[in-house]
Design an enzyme around this catalytic site. Structure first.
Site, mmCIF file in Angstrom:
data_model
loop_
_atom_site.group_PDB
_atom_site.id
_atom_site.type_symbol
_atom_site.label_atom_id
_atom_site.label_comp_id
_atom_site.label_asym_id
_atom_site.label_seq_id
_atom_site.Cartn_x
_atom_site.Cartn_y
_atom_site.Cartn_z
ATOM 1 N N SER A 77 31.757 11.091 40.514
ATOM 2 C CA SER A 77 32.477 11.669 39.376
ATOM 3 C C SER A 77 33.054 10.586 38.477
ATOM 4 O O SER A 77 32.979 10.665 37.246
ATOM 5 C CB SER A 77 33.595 12.583 39.880
ATOM 6 O OG SER A 77 33.079 13.673 40.607
ATOM 7 N N ARG A 87 31.680 9.275 34.379
ATOM 8 C CA ARG A 87 32.610 9.183 33.254
ATOM 9 C C ARG A 87 32.700 7.764 32.708
ATOM 10 O O ARG A 87 32.722 7.560 31.484
ATOM 11 C CB ARG A 87 33.985 9.693 33.705
ATOM 12 C CG ARG A 87 34.020 11.199 33.945
ATOM 13 C CD ARG A 87 35.219 11.634 34.783
ATOM 14 N NE ARG A 87 35.382 13.081 34.829
ATOM 15 C CZ ARG A 87 34.680 13.898 35.621
ATOM 16 N NH1 ARG A 87 33.766 13.393 36.450
ATOM 17 N NH2 ARG A 87 34.880 15.204 35.590
ATOM 18 N N ASP A 97 33.338 21.704 45.951
ATOM 19 C CA ASP A 97 32.424 20.853 46.716
ATOM 20 C C ASP A 97 32.878 20.666 48.161
ATOM 21 O O ASP A 97 32.099 20.222 49.007
ATOM 22 C CB ASP A 97 32.273 19.490 46.041
ATOM 23 C CG ASP A 97 31.437 19.566 44.768
ATOM 24 O OD1 ASP A 97 30.717 20.563 44.597
ATOM 25 O OD2 ASP A 97 31.525 18.634 43.948
#
Length: 393
Positions: free
Chosen positions: A21, A25, A276
């Site tokens: 993640s 980004r 998740d």
């Protein structure tokens, strides 16, 4: 690839892999900056590579080195680029709005279940600000360039919609507003995006129903950006009692919740903010005495697979008592579970969760185990280093 997991307790310590993640980004922000940036991470994955590949097609130069990625940013608009997102939902949803601004007539491609995952809200919001799409699902081509204004997205489908527009709006010519309809799910993922944007010099202001974003901003990259350890993938080993080093206890990653949710088994667990974690929590609940109710899981049905049905079928095959519900599952724990043959459903998190289950029972055959490449290519190496036993069939 099919594997057979044998019974063997896991113990010891490993180093956390880099956060997928955070890496997504950081790569995007670096590619939108004015100067080069080194994104430091020790390992990559299929999803991270998908984002790097798409940014490269958009005009960034991204070189893989010993310490991570060296990103030379996008300097001019690409014309009719083909953007292959692989099976990465983050890559698609983050970069679909951005590509409309930094390229001309981009075509998005995807594989596996990605063409079936929802993107309608993104396309609707773009269509109201000057961008049209040739289809409402992949493959599709965008036409037009987005204008500043008031953007509206639903909050209950995917936080990735919000992040995609937060990456875009600072690049527009004047101030824009992003309005979020309804309750925002996985708000901590949005917080991750805002934190990254601020580290790259971008200003975002919270409002009562979303965010205000000044236009005409410039992304300013640091010379180096260190990607933090991944709580999402560490959760599988943490659930098995393994020590995972390199995790930030102050991280805003939502899957840091694993440390508080494991003690909450034999109760009600809302997974809307950390979907998740559901596969491994479901495994833990099946081995734990008592009844665990999982709620807030409607979005699990539109992940890499229908994770609610997949976990219900896998655990039922092992002898667990499961009640599948529209947005969750009840797990009656404490039964004697046994080996079985289960599908990995081409879903990395299903494969990893069932591998942990198999280490408790033995004789568990998992089909399609290669799905771990999506986020954790070295999963079985670490599994084995911790005492796990498996054979490739």
């Amino acid at each position: 690839m099919d594997i057979l997991i044998e019974k063997s307790p896991l113990c010891g310590s490993i180093q956390a892999i880099p956060s997928k993640s955070d890496a997504h980004r950081a790569l995007i922000a670096a590619a939108l900056s004015a100067s080069p940036c080194e994104i430091r991470l020790a390992a990559t994955s299929a999803d991270i590579d998908a984002t790097a590949r798409v940014l490269g097609a958009l005009g960034a130069t991204i070189a893989r080195g010993e310490n991570g990625f060296y990103v030379d940013p996008i300097r001019q608009n690409a014309v009719q680029p083909h953007l292959d997102c692989g099976e990465s939902g983050s890559t698609l949803r983050f970069l679909l709005p951005v590509a409309a601004k930094v390229s001309q007539q981009p075509t998005f491609l995807g594989h596996g279940k990605l063409p079936e995952r929802p993107i309608g809200a993104l396309l609707t919001a773009l269509s109201q600000h000057g961008v049209t799409a040739t289809s409402d699902r992949l493959p599709l081509t965008l036409n037009g360039s987005p204008r500043a204004g008031n953007y509206t997205v639903p909050g209950d489908v995917s936080s990735q919609f919000i992040s995609g527009f937060l990456f875009l709006l600072p690049l527009l010519e004047s101030e824009s507003a992003l309005h979020i309809e309804g309750k925002q799910v996985s708000a901590q993922y949005t917080a991750m995006t805002i934190r990254t944007l601020r580290r790259f010099g971008v200003r975002i202001e919270a409002t009562a129903d979303g965010y205000r974003v000044p236009g005409g901003q410039a992304y300013t990259a640091p010379k180096q950006y260190a990607v933090e350890g991944d709580w999402s993938n560490a959760a599988f080993f943490l659930a098995a009692g393994v020590d995972v080093q390199g995790l930030d206890d102050a991280s805003v990653q939502p899957d840091r919740a694993i440390v508080t949710l494991l003690p909450a088994l034999d109760g009600t667990i809302d997974v809307s903010g950390c979907p998740d974690l559901f596969p491994i929590l479901a495994v833990c609940a099946a081995f734990h005495d008592g009844v665990t109710d999982f709620t807030g899981g409607a979005r699990l049905r539109v992940k890499e697979c229908d994770r609610l049905s997949a976990m219900a079928e896998c655990l039922h095959a092992m002898g667990a008592a499961i009640e599948e519900r529209e947005d969750g599952m009840r797990v009656y724990g404490g039964r004697a579970l046994h080996g079985a043959v289960v599908s990995g459903y081409n879903d990395h998190r299903i494969v990893m969760a069932m591998s942990i289950a198999g280490s408790r029972t033995g004789d568990l055959r998992i089909t399609g185990a290669e799905a771990v490449r999506k986020s954790y290519p070295g999963f079985f190496d670490d599994f084995q280093a911790l005492g796990g036993k498996y054979r490739v069939l």
